[in-house]
Design a protein around this motif. Structure first.
Motif, short mmCIF file in Angstrom:
data_model
loop_
_atom_site.label_atom_id
_atom_site.label_comp_id
_atom_site.label_asym_id
_atom_site.label_seq_id
_atom_site.Cartn_x
_atom_site.Cartn_y
_atom_site.Cartn_z
N GLN A 1 -34.86 -13.51 -16.17
CA GLN A 1 -34.41 -12.89 -17.43
C GLN A 1 -33.84 -11.50 -17.16
OE1 GLN A 1 -37.40 -12.61 -20.43
NE2 GLN A 1 -36.04 -11.65 -21.93
N GLU A 2 -34.51 -10.74 -16.28
CA GLU A 2 -34.02 -9.40 -15.95
C GLU A 2 -32.65 -9.47 -15.28
OE1 GLU A 2 -35.40 -5.43 -13.40
OE2 GLU A 2 -36.73 -7.16 -13.61
N ALA A 3 -32.48 -10.48 -14.39
CA ALA A 3 -31.18 -10.65 -13.72
C ALA A 3 -30.10 -11.01 -14.72
CB ALA A 3 -31.29 -11.73 -12.65
N GLU A 4 -30.44 -11.90 -15.67
CA GLU A 4 -29.46 -12.27 -16.71
C GLU A 4 -29.09 -11.07 -17.57
OE1 GLU A 4 -31.33 -15.42 -18.80
OE2 GLU A 4 -30.88 -16.96 -17.28
N GLU A 5 -30.11 -10.25 -17.91
CA GLU A 5 -29.84 -9.05 -18.71
C GLU A 5 -28.98 -8.05 -17.93
OE1 GLU A 5 -33.67 -7.65 -19.80
OE2 GLU A 5 -33.96 -9.13 -21.39
N ALA A 6 -29.24 -7.94 -16.61
CA ALA A 6 -28.43 -7.04 -15.78
C ALA A 6 -26.98 -7.51 -15.72
CB ALA A 6 -29.02 -6.95 -14.37
N VAL A 7 -26.80 -8.83 -15.60
CA VAL A 7 -25.44 -9.39 -15.59
C VAL A 7 -24.75 -9.12 -16.93
CG1 VAL A 7 -24.11 -11.54 -15.51
CG2 VAL A 7 -25.94 -11.14 -13.85
N ALA A 8 -25.51 -9.32 -18.02
CA ALA A 8 -24.94 -9.08 -19.35
C ALA A 8 -24.56 -7.62 -19.53
CB ALA A 8 -25.95 -9.50 -20.42
N ARG A 9 -25.42 -6.71 -19.05
CA ARG A 9 -25.10 -5.27 -19.14
C ARG A 9 -23.87 -4.94 -18.31
NH1 ARG A 9 -30.77 -4.81 -18.75
NH2 ARG A 9 -30.60 -4.33 -16.51
N ALA A 10 -23.78 -5.54 -17.11
CA ALA A 10 -22.62 -5.29 -16.25
C ALA A 10 -21.34 -5.79 -16.92
CB ALA A 10 -22.81 -5.96 -14.89
N LYS A 11 -21.42 -6.99 -17.55
CA LYS A 11 -20.25 -7.52 -18.24
C LYS A 11 -19.85 -6.63 -19.41
CE LYS A 11 -20.80 -12.43 -17.11
NZ LYS A 11 -21.05 -13.78 -17.66
N ALA A 12 -20.87 -6.17 -20.16
CA ALA A 12 -20.59 -5.29 -21.30
C ALA A 12 -19.96 -3.99 -20.84
CB ALA A 12 -21.88 -5.02 -22.07
N ALA A 13 -20.48 -3.43 -19.74
CA ALA A 13 -19.91 -2.18 -19.21
C ALA A 13 -18.49 -2.39 -18.73
CB ALA A 13 -20.79 -1.66 -18.06
N ALA A 14 -18.25 -3.54 -18.05
CA ALA A 14 -16.90 -3.83 -17.57
C ALA A 14 -15.93 -4.01 -18.74
CB ALA A 14 -16.92 -5.09 -16.70
N GLU A 15 -16.40 -4.67 -19.80
CA GLU A 15 -15.55 -4.87 -20.98
C GLU A 15 -15.26 -3.55 -21.67
OE1 GLU A 15 -13.32 -6.92 -23.89
OE2 GLU A 15 -13.94 -7.34 -21.84
N ALA A 16 -16.30 -2.71 -21.78
CA ALA A 16 -16.09 -1.39 -22.38
C ALA A 16 -15.11 -0.56 -21.55
CB ALA A 16 -17.44 -0.66 -22.49
#
Length: 263
Positions: free
Chosen positions: A86-101
């Motif tokens: 779950q932590e890895a999935e959340e880290a991936v999601a945060r990375a995607k959100a940061a990349a999109e931002a």
């Protein structure tokens, strides 16, 4: 005398029956995973086992403790793995959100930069296409086609702007200098071929600031007003022509006004 054993519900269980029941109870407790305290000292005595001082019976050979510990460890490992996943999935999601931002911020910055560049180009285009008065803050002292013997053609082929000697004279628009020097009756003069193919002339200058072949922009200083040539006093003689030849003059006031200059 023989005694008959009571039967039915009033018959007391024999010692062997009590022993069997106690063992069955222990087995039942072991089956449910419960290791408890049995209040049966007689069971220990009758089975030949030494009873613990506390009166409890310990089941040492069932393997239940090992099974429970292994199951608990497996559950803990599974929980840790799930938490890590779950932590890895959340880290991936945060990375995607940061990349999109970041992508959106870069896109906005690019749009803003392009908008500034477009605005700058438009401003430059307007500046290059703009027209100004040849003498700032001045006025026309002699009008177009005014008659008199002072002009060889019999009439004024341009207009005169009031200007003292040394007053800056500017190109009225963008173009290329095709003449810069002595012009006979015009004294020191400059002729500019404008971007639209028309020509403008600036006469009686006291000094020149441009040379033939030079490109000028609106408002560029091309010389200083004076009284050289055929003149009665310092001023700027300004002409507008449809062609390079003398005699192709057009109304300078109408020419300037058609290009947005207020006179």
């Amino acid at each position: 005398m023989a005694f008959a054993r009571p039967t039915g519900k009033h018959r007391a269980p024999s010692r062997m029956a009590r022993k069997s029941a106690s063992i069955a109870g222990v087995a039942a407790l072991a089956t449910t995973g419960v290791i408890g305290t049995l209040a049966s000292p007689s069971l220990a005595a009758e089975t030949g086992a030494a009873a613990p001082e506390s009166g409890t019976v310990t089941l040492e050979s069932t393997g239940l403790s090992t099974a429970v510990a292994a199951d608990s460890l497996a559950t803990e490992i599974a929980d840790q793995a799930a938490a890590q996943e779950q932590e890895a999935e959340e880290a991936v999601a945060r990375a995607k959100a940061a990349a999109e931002a970041k992508r959106k911020a870069e896109a906005r910055a690019k749009e803003a930069r392009e908008a500034r560049e477009r605005a700058a180009r438009e401003a430059e285009r307007k500046r290059l296409n703009a027209f100004v008065s040849p003498v700032s803050g001045s006025y026309v002292s002699t009008g177009y086609q005014a008659g008199g013997a002072v002009w060889s053609s019999g009439s004024h082929t341009g207009i005169d702007f009031h200007a003292a000697t040394g007053t800056p004279v500017h190109a009225v628009g963008a173009g290329t200098v095709v003449e810069a020097g002595w012009g006979g009756a015009y004294g020191n003069n400059v002729v500019i071929k404008m971007k639209d193919g028309s020509y403008t002339q600036y006469g009686h200058l006291s000094s020149l600031n441009v040379s033939v072949g030079e490109t000028v922009t609106p408002g560029r200083q091309i010389g200083l007003a004076g009284s050289t040539g055929n003149t009665t006093g310092p001023h700027l003689h300004f002409e507008a022509r449809s062609g390079a030849e003398y005699g192709s003059d057009i109304d300078p006031v109408a020419y300037l006004r058609s290009h947005g200059v207020t006179i």
